[in-house]
Design a protein around this motif. Structure first.
Motif, PDB file in Angstrom:
ATOM      1  N   LEU A  41      15.046 -29.035  51.847  1.00 56.41           N
ATOM      2  CA  LEU A  41      15.492 -29.803  50.661  1.00 56.41           C
ATOM      3  C   LEU A  41      15.506 -29.019  49.505  1.00 56.41           C
ATOM      4  CD1 LEU A  41      16.493 -32.526  49.237  1.00 56.41           C
ATOM      5  CD2 LEU A  41      13.976 -33.086  48.884  1.00 56.41           C
ATOM      6  N   GLY A  42      14.476 -28.250  49.246  1.00 57.60           N
ATOM      7  CA  GLY A  42      14.486 -27.321  48.245  1.00 57.60           C
ATOM      8  C   GLY A  42      15.597 -26.139  48.138  1.00 57.60           C
ATOM      9  N   LEU A  43      15.819 -25.505  49.197  1.00 56.05           N
ATOM     10  CA  LEU A  43      16.640 -24.552  49.625  1.00 56.05           C
ATOM     11  C   LEU A  43      18.174 -25.291  49.087  1.00 56.05           C
ATOM     12  CD1 LEU A  43      17.185 -21.816  50.277  1.00 56.05           C
ATOM     13  CD2 LEU A  43      17.349 -22.321  52.645  1.00 56.05           C
ATOM     14  N   THR A  44      18.319 -26.256  49.614  1.00 53.61           N
ATOM     15  CA  THR A  44      19.775 -27.108  49.366  1.00 53.61           C
ATOM     16  C   THR A  44      19.963 -27.100  47.956  1.00 53.61           C
ATOM     17  OG1 THR A  44      19.623 -28.173  51.404  1.00 53.61           O
ATOM     18  CG2 THR A  44      21.203 -29.140  49.914  1.00 53.61           C
ATOM     19  N   LEU A  45      18.737 -27.550  47.239  1.00 55.02           N
ATOM     20  CA  LEU A  45      18.781 -27.811  45.852  1.00 55.02           C
ATOM     21  C   LEU A  45      19.299 -26.378  44.854  1.00 55.02           C
ATOM     22  CD1 LEU A  45      16.242 -30.723  45.164  1.00 55.02           C
ATOM     23  CD2 LEU A  45      18.528 -30.968  44.953  1.00 55.02           C
ATOM     24  N   ALA A  46      18.476 -25.275  45.352  1.00 49.55           N
ATOM     25  CA  ALA A  46      18.642 -24.011  44.854  1.00 49.55           C
ATOM     26  C   ALA A  46      20.069 -23.586  45.051  1.00 49.55           C
ATOM     27  CB  ALA A  46      17.639 -23.137  45.273  1.00 49.55           C
ATOM     28  N   ARG A  47      20.546 -24.000  46.278  1.00 53.23           N
ATOM     29  CA  ARG A  47      22.088 -23.360  46.281  1.00 53.23           C
ATOM     30  C   ARG A  47      22.935 -24.242  45.572  1.00 53.23           C
ATOM     31  NH1 ARG A  47      22.133 -23.261  52.971  1.00 53.23           N
ATOM     32  NH2 ARG A  47      20.998 -21.343  53.073  1.00 53.23           N
ATOM     33  N   LEU A  48      22.893 -25.425  45.136  1.00 59.07           N
ATOM     34  CA  LEU A  48      23.512 -26.387  44.329  1.00 59.07           C
ATOM     35  C   LEU A  48      23.289 -25.901  43.062  1.00 59.07           C
ATOM     36  CD1 LEU A  48      23.375 -29.800  46.123  1.00 59.07           C
ATOM     37  CD2 LEU A  48      25.210 -28.410  46.324  1.00 59.07           C
ATOM     38  N   ALA A  49      22.204 -25.550  42.573  1.00 57.10           N
ATOM     39  CA  ALA A  49      22.004 -25.105  41.099  1.00 57.10           C
ATOM     40  C   ALA A  49      22.739 -24.008  40.710  1.00 57.10           C
ATOM     41  CB  ALA A  49      20.616 -25.109  40.889  1.00 57.10           C
ATOM     42  N   PHE A  50      22.565 -23.052  41.759  1.00 56.99           N
ATOM     43  CA  PHE A  50      23.396 -21.727  41.787  1.00 56.99           C
ATOM     44  C   PHE A  50      24.989 -21.848  41.818  1.00 56.99           C
ATOM     45  CE2 PHE A  50      25.293 -18.002  43.616  1.00 56.99           C
ATOM     46  CZ  PHE A  50      24.866 -16.941  42.827  1.00 56.99           C
ATOM     47  N   LEU A  51      25.215 -22.704  42.465  1.00 54.35           N
ATOM     48  CA  LEU A  51      26.888 -23.001  42.472  1.00 54.35           C
ATOM     49  C   LEU A  51      27.239 -23.645  41.024  1.00 54.35           C
ATOM     50  CD1 LEU A  51      29.585 -23.153  44.264  1.00 54.35           C
ATOM     51  CD2 LEU A  51      28.935 -25.315  45.158  1.00 54.35           C
ATOM     52  N   GLY A  52      26.345 -24.636  40.828  1.00 52.02           N
ATOM     53  CA  GLY A  52      26.724 -25.213  39.420  1.00 52.02           C
ATOM     54  C   GLY A  52      26.933 -24.162  38.182  1.00 52.02           C
ATOM     55  N   LEU A  53      25.838 -23.115  38.362  1.00 48.31           N
ATOM     56  CA  LEU A  53      25.793 -22.122  37.417  1.00 48.31           C
ATOM     57  C   LEU A  53      26.964 -21.252  37.480  1.00 48.31           C
ATOM     58  CD1 LEU A  53      22.227 -21.234  37.194  1.00 48.31           C
ATOM     59  CD2 LEU A  53      23.230 -22.206  35.548  1.00 48.31           C
ATOM     60  N   MET A  54      27.444 -20.854  38.595  1.00 49.87           N
ATOM     61  CA  MET A  54      28.689 -19.993  38.937  1.00 49.87           C
ATOM     62  C   MET A  54      29.760 -20.768  38.323  1.00 49.87           C
ATOM     63  SD  MET A  54      27.706 -17.232  40.047  1.00 49.87           S
ATOM     64  CE  MET A  54      29.166 -16.588  40.988  1.00 49.87           C
ATOM     65  N   TRP A  55      30.002 -22.130  38.622  1.00 51.66           N
ATOM     66  CA  TRP A  55      31.072 -22.868  37.990  1.00 51.66           C
ATOM     67  C   TRP A  55      31.133 -23.046  36.379  1.00 51.66           C
ATOM     68  CZ3 TRP A  55      35.873 -23.356  39.802  1.00 51.66           C
ATOM     69  CH2 TRP A  55      36.099 -23.532  41.190  1.00 51.66           C
ATOM     70  N   LEU A  56      30.060 -22.877  35.594  1.00 55.27           N
ATOM     71  CA  LEU A  56      29.834 -22.854  34.272  1.00 55.27           C
ATOM     72  C   LEU A  56      30.317 -21.565  33.954  1.00 55.27           C
ATOM     73  CD1 LEU A  56      26.611 -24.816  33.671  1.00 55.27           C
ATOM     74  CD2 LEU A  56      29.021 -25.306  33.093  1.00 55.27           C
ATOM     75  N   PHE A  57      29.836 -20.476  34.375  1.00 56.13           N
ATOM     76  CA  PHE A  57      30.195 -19.035  33.990  1.00 56.13           C
ATOM     77  C   PHE A  57      31.886 -19.074  34.137  1.00 56.13           C
ATOM     78  CE2 PHE A  57      31.219 -14.785  35.334  1.00 56.13           C
ATOM     79  CZ  PHE A  57      30.935 -14.230  34.308  1.00 56.13           C
ATOM     80  N   VAL A  58      32.430 -19.477  35.379  1.00 58.21           N
ATOM     81  CA  VAL A  58      33.944 -19.490  35.324  1.00 58.21           C
ATOM     82  C   VAL A  58      34.650 -20.193  34.646  1.00 58.21           C
ATOM     83  CG1 VAL A  58      35.662 -19.970  36.738  1.00 58.21           C
ATOM     84  CG2 VAL A  58      33.741 -18.843  37.938  1.00 58.21           C
TER      85      VAL A  58
END
Length: 159
Positions: free
Chosen positions: A4-21
């Motif tokens: 669960l922690g790994l999945t949440l970390a991946r989703l947070a990273f994906l959200g940050l990437m989309w914010l950057f784009v």
């Protein structure tokens, strides 16, 4: 780390990437937006003829000059005698006043006479033409002694 922690970390990273784009696209959009007077004419369209500037009759006798003097810039001290012919200022070799300046366009400004009054017209330059501290967008009367700025070069109309 749990599943669960790994999945949440991946989703947070994906959200940050989309914010950057998204932030990058917004900055590029803002930088590419040009003011209406700086937009190039579309291919196939003929440009409208320039409007004849309105010159007040009472100022025709007051605003007279016989020479342009470069007061600041690489050509400082240069005197351009004014007759009846138009004076073009820019980086192009066929300009009347050739300005070696990164902030000047090839065909930057035109100075011409209408009814005894010297007028200045910006020719669609990128950085604009300035009379004193005002950017001009159409043909404007050039008073005697007021600075005319083209890039890093400053000129003055003198009697």
């Amino acid at each position: 780390m749990s599943e669960l922690g790994l999945t949440l970390a991946r989703l947070a990273f994906l959200g940050l990437m989309w914010l950057f784009v998204l932030a990058t696209v917004l900055v590029l959009r803002r930088d590419l937006k040009q003011p209406a007077e700086a937009r190039p004419i579309a291919l196939g369209r003929t440009p409208r003829p320039p409007r004849q500037p309105k010159v007040p009759k009472n100022k025709a006798a007051k605003v007279r000059g016989s020479k342009l003097i470069v007061t600041d810039g690489a050509l400082s001290g240069t005197v351009i005698p004014l007759g009846t012919a138009d004076v073009t200022i820019g980086r192009a070799p066929d300009s009347t006043v050739v300005v070696e300046d990164d902030y000047a366009s090839s065909r930057h400004t035109r100075v011409f006479v209408v009814d005894g009054v010297w007028m200045v017209e910006d020719l669609g330059s990128t950085n604009g033409t300035w009379i004193d501290r005002t950017r001009i967008t159409n043909a404007t009367a050039l008073p005697v002694g007021v600075p005319l700025r083209v890039g890093r070069t400053t000129l003055q109309l003198q009697k």
